[in-house]
Design a protein around this motif. Structure first.
Motif, PDB file in Angstrom:
ATOM      1  N   TYR A  86       0.846  -1.187   0.000  1.00 46.81           N
ATOM      2  CA  TYR A  86       0.000   0.000   0.000  1.00 46.81           C
ATOM      3  C   TYR A  86       0.889   1.247   0.000  1.00 46.81           C
ATOM      4  N   GLY A 113      -1.763   4.167  -4.002  1.00 45.10           N
ATOM      5  CA  GLY A 113      -2.696   3.086  -4.287  1.00 45.10           C
ATOM      6  C   GLY A 113      -2.233   1.773  -3.682  1.00 45.10           C
ATOM      7  N   ARG A 158      -1.918  -2.238 -10.108  1.00 45.13           N
ATOM      8  CA  ARG A 158      -2.912  -1.779  -9.150  1.00 45.13           C
ATOM      9  C   ARG A 158      -4.272  -2.363  -9.514  1.00 45.13           C
ATOM     10  N   GLU A 163      -7.013  -0.810 -10.126  1.00 44.96           N
ATOM     11  CA  GLU A 163      -7.738  -0.050 -11.148  1.00 44.96           C
ATOM     12  C   GLU A 163      -7.076  -0.080 -12.514  1.00 44.96           C
TER      13      GLU A 163
END
Length: 410
Positions: A68, A139, A194, A196
């Motif tokens: 993270y 992210g 990630r 997304e």
């Protein structure tokens, strides 16, 4: 925001291609030296070539870590990943890659798939690996190393007599009785992805993204470096599998000691080097090597062999070779079974597959044969023509034709 995510994905993809640690030797161009149904000659009776029967390519993550990155912690970081799977290159029963047959088989796999695969024995790292990455955006990331794991099955092509439609015979390359499986892998890649990011389907990056477990609370709310739950589970499963495999490989083989009751034919044979005076001769004592010797009246039948428990399947004979002189059976010692050039021996007859041999024959009227060990799949031959030379096994046979012998009734 969508443009930002797309940019992050593009940066990750470029990082994959630029990783210097991902270099891998290219597979040599495979040259198919035999085709099923193609004509062969008596010199080919002692040779063997692979044929690839099935392949499967699966993106596989070998190392992974969920990481993270907060708004204030972007930039270059080095992250230690955990091992999720170790891939070892292997062909057949050996658990490794030995001999020209294995290299030829893997070369054919790479050529048929258009991939650069490992063709020599190696494995991916089983220890934690560090990845240095420039995190430009905050992210939840999955840092990974991965590859494409290539598995499948192979058979072998052997030269043997084939009955034709007019009842005549011809020598052709046919699929032999032996087969096995292989495992290899392509170039290693590393990167970061990630939740997304839009990634290519069925890619190594997509496989890593599934380990990131993007629907979890960790992905949404983690405040620090946290490994993915799926990655941890996958790692534990891989470690258990690796331990089980090592346990299996390290377990000592228990050799049977009970002498088998053989059903041997009444005929005795000499196995000659064609056109030469030397032939196969067993030692006086068991567990010693079979050598090329010249027959004489004082040989005590050590050069006489009987074919026992004979079966035939699609024109290929299978038999145990029993020596009249010392009462032992021809074999490859269990501890030497994976080894190229392991010497042929005689030992107590037990009907183990190491004592069973496939016999490939020339057309009727000829005594020429090729001999293959059932368990290892290797062909029998010799390094050079000389008195006292050992008979040995070769994964592809002897390509100079010296693995062709004459089976002559005494």
């Amino acid at each position: 925001m969508a443009a930002t995510a797309s940019t992050a994905c593009a940066v990750t993809a470029m990082g994959l291609a630029a990783s210097p640690a991902a270099a891998s030797p290219a597979a040599p161009a495979a040259q198919q030296t035999a085709e099923p149904g193609q004509s062969c000659t008596a010199a080919d009776l002692g040779k063997r070539h692979p044929i690839i029967k099935s392949t499967d390519v699966a993106p596989t993550i070998t190392h992974f870590k969920g990481w993270y990155v907060t708004e204030g912690s972007t930039g270059n970081q080095t992250v230690n990943t955990n091992t999720t799977e170790t891939i070892s290159v292997s062909v057949g029963l050996n658990g490794t890659v030995q001999g020209s047959f294995a290299v030829e088989a893997l070369g054919m796999v790479g050529a048929s798939l258009g991939l650069n695969v490992q063709v020599n024995y190696t494995s991916t790292s089983s220890t934690s690996q560090s990845i240095s990455w420039n995190f430009r955006l905050p992210g939840y990331y999955g840092l990974y190393k991965g590859t494409k794991k290539v598995t499948g099955t192979y058979g072998s092509l052997n030269c043997n007599r084939v009955q034709q439609g007019d009842d005549s015979h011809a020598l052709k390359w046919v699929e032999g009785p032996d087969s096995g499986s292989f495992t290899t892998y392509t170039t290693l890649e590393e990167g970061a992805v990630r939740c997304e990011d839009k990634v290519p389907a069925n890619s190594i990056m997509a496989k890593a993204q599934t380990l990131l477990d993007c629907g979890s609370a960790t992905a949404k709310h983690a405040a620090g470096p946290v490994p993915s739950a799926k990655a941890t589970a996958a790692r534990h499963a891989a470690e258990s599998e690796t331990k089980a495999t090592r346990s299996t490989k390290s377990a000592p083989a228990t050799a049977p000691t009970t002498r088998a009751a053989l059903n041997c034919g009444s005929d005795a044979y000499r196995i000659h080097v064609p056109g030469k005076p030397l032939n196969w001769s067993a030692p006086l004592l068991a567990n010693e090597g079979i050598r090329l010797r010249e027959s004489n009246f004082t040989s005590a039948h050590l050069d006489n062999w009987r074919l026992c428990n004979v079966t035939e399947n699609n024109g290929v004979l299978e038999a145990t070779l029993w020596n009249w002189g010392n009462g032992g059976c021809a074999t490859i010692a269990a501890q030497n079974a994976p080894n190229e050039r392991a010497a042929l021996q005689t030992t107590t007859c037990t009907e183990d597959d190491l004592q069973r041999f496939y016999i490939y024959r020339d057309v009727p009227g000829s005594n020429k044969i090729g001999i293959q060990n059932k368990h290892t799949g290797y062909m029998i031959g010799h390094d050079r023509y000389a008195d006292g030379e050992f008979l040995r096994q070769y994964s592809s046979g002897r390509q100079d034709g010296t693995g062709t012998y004459d089976l002559v009734k005494v």
